[in-house]
Design an enzyme around this catalytic site. Sequence first.
Site, PDB file in Angstrom:
ATOM      1  N   HIS A 382       0.822  -1.226   0.000  1.00  0.00           N
ATOM      2  CA  HIS A 382       0.000   0.000   0.000  1.00  0.00           C
ATOM      3  C   HIS A 382       0.851   1.268   0.000  1.00  0.00           C
ATOM      4  CE1 HIS A 382       0.716  -0.658   4.333  1.00  0.00           C
ATOM      5  NE2 HIS A 382       0.511   0.641   4.490  1.00  0.00           N
ATOM      6  N   ASP A 383       2.060   1.208   0.564  1.00  0.00           N
ATOM      7  CA  ASP A 383       2.929   2.391   0.605  1.00  0.00           C
ATOM      8  C   ASP A 383       4.153   2.238  -0.287  1.00  0.00           C
ATOM      9  OD1 ASP A 383       1.580   4.193   2.213  1.00  0.00           O
ATOM     10  OD2 ASP A 383       2.404   3.402   4.081  1.00  0.00           O
ATOM     11  N   LYS A 386       6.315   5.153  -1.597  1.00  0.00           N
ATOM     12  CA  LYS A 386       7.272   5.914  -0.784  1.00  0.00           C
ATOM     13  C   LYS A 386       8.706   5.719  -1.261  1.00  0.00           C
ATOM     14  CE  LYS A 386       4.648   6.158   3.539  1.00  0.00           C
ATOM     15  NZ  LYS A 386       4.605   5.740   4.965  1.00  0.00           N
ATOM     16  N   HIS A 411       3.182   9.859  -2.977  1.00  0.00           N
ATOM     17  CA  HIS A 411       3.519   8.432  -2.895  1.00  0.00           C
ATOM     18  C   HIS A 411       2.345   7.563  -3.344  1.00  0.00           C
ATOM     19  CE1 HIS A 411       1.322   8.305   1.006  1.00  0.00           C
ATOM     20  NE2 HIS A 411       1.294   6.984   0.829  1.00  0.00           N
ATOM     21  N   HIS A 437      -5.766   4.536  -0.533  1.00  0.00           N
ATOM     22  CA  HIS A 437      -5.846   4.305   0.913  1.00  0.00           C
ATOM     23  C   HIS A 437      -5.771   5.578   1.754  1.00  0.00           C
ATOM     24  CE1 HIS A 437      -1.444   4.449   0.505  1.00  0.00           C
ATOM     25  NE2 HIS A 437      -1.351   4.533   1.828  1.00  0.00           N
ATOM     26  N   HIS A 438      -5.548   6.727   1.122  1.00  0.00           N
ATOM     27  CA  HIS A 438      -5.607   8.002   1.857  1.00  0.00           C
ATOM     28  C   HIS A 438      -6.815   8.856   1.460  1.00  0.00           C
ATOM     29  CE1 HIS A 438      -1.969   7.691   4.208  1.00  0.00           C
ATOM     30  NE2 HIS A 438      -1.265   7.336   3.127  1.00  0.00           N
ATOM     31  N   ASP A 466      -4.594   0.991   8.225  1.00  0.00           N
ATOM     32  CA  ASP A 466      -3.316   1.681   8.124  1.00  0.00           C
ATOM     33  C   ASP A 466      -3.237   2.797   9.156  1.00  0.00           C
ATOM     34  OD1 ASP A 466      -0.793   2.417   6.984  1.00  0.00           O
ATOM     35  OD2 ASP A 466      -1.786   4.017   5.869  1.00  0.00           O
TER      36      ASP A 466
END
Length: 528
Positions: A382-383, A386, A411, A437-438, A466
């Site tokens: 998911h990240d 980054k 990201h 997801h954000h 998260d």
Amino acid sequence: MSDEDLNILEFLVEEPGVSSNSVEPWKVLIVDDDRDVAATTTLVLRDVEVEGRPLDLLSAYSAAEAKQILSEHPDIGLALIDVVMETPNAGLDLIRYIRQEMGNKLIRLVVRTGQPGHAPEQSVIIDYDISDYKEKTELSAQKLFSLAYAGLRSYQQFLAMEQNRRGLMKVLQASTALFEKPRLDDFADGILENLDFIANMNRGPKDKLEPSGVLAVADAHSRSAQDFEIVAGLNRSGDRRKLTDLSLDSDAEKLAGELAGRGPGIHTSRTDNALMTGIVGRNGQPSLLYLPELQRLNESDAQIVDVFISQMLTAFDNLRLHDQTERAQREIVLRLGEAVETRSGETGRHVSRVALYAREIADKLGFSRSDSELLFRAAPLHDIGKIGIPDAILCKPGKLDADEWQAMQEHTTIGYEMLRTSDMPILKLAARIALEHHEKWAGGGYPYNIKADEISIEGRIIGLVDVFDALTSERVYKKAWPVEKAVQHIREQKGLHFDPVVVDVFLENLTTMIDIRMTHADESAALT
């Protein structure tokens, strides 16, 4: 019947009935309104045996009585039927009833008539499904014996073909059901469960087998039965065990030891003690099916079982290879996710926890097992975006300024662009999660300010778990929140930041979430 034939019967003094032989008898129905003919037929046939089995002789004196007996004894193998009884065509009508209304195609039917002109042989043979046509005057004792023997042998062959047909249908049904079990351990258990079923499909309660057996696997470097571990077993409880924990015969030990040295393929061996089948897969890994009870199958059932085993072990090996590939894929994805988290000064266990939280919620939301597992495997990425964020921003201990915050938000799109062109389901889902997801349920999230159902359910799930894990974990820019404070924040953000349904499921399963957090806690952190 001649006087000479009748003399043969003079020594028969016992009442007709089933032989004292313990073997299950063949059932023969004699349908004739002439009781003398029926009695004489019974006397001739009462001591006859076919394939070592005696005859159980049943008599009916009308077509109506025959129908009743047939309904009570559906396993009658041979019927000798008179034509003229209560009506001129009663016997022929009975034959039509047996074949059409009862749907009984197995029973062998022989027409016997004392009036051949009433029912001509040629027209009866053409119009009716019968095995033979005889005039009563030509039925000597020897010919009756030959007729019964041939009729029951024919019935036996038809019965075997029908059992084989049903058996193959069961194999196909079992195969279909098995292929609905995508997990390797479920599939392995299913092989043994269906073998138990197939082995007993043609048996009565008294003859039912209670097979035991195991399916064991080893790696490509195995050299003995000690290297095999049991992955599925009938009548087995407890954890995975070694194959040598069982009482193996020398042939099983030998086959296990030889499998590693053989080329890809299936190798079957039957001994006095067991049926054993080994398969060496394309990668050289062997599997061994050890079945101590199934060596006692008759030839027909044994052929069906062999077909089933051959097909299912090949499928098992393919699934095993697929499972290993997926586990390798899962490991690579997890390591990538951990590498990104480590780069940002965070523990790699964050991605493991997020994946576990997500799968638990997906299960409770009613995801299929495969969809839930796919989310579990995709979540660690998911990240992944980054990786494109400069260290100065990613590892900054203080608050980010406006430009840095704008760069950090990128990201999500970086991760999406990295993964979106893949055709692999895990990476396609990971791309969507990385992007969404954000985002927030009521809007105001990033990168695209979408809201509610515009955000995929997977994105909504990852978005919540998260945040929960980030809040309860120490970061370079903050201390870990107590769990109670993090849970209170999630309650307050229900319907704002987070999907209300996902929040409810999370809270209903909070104990499980805390257990996951404790079990996979960061080495340097304690649950607060």
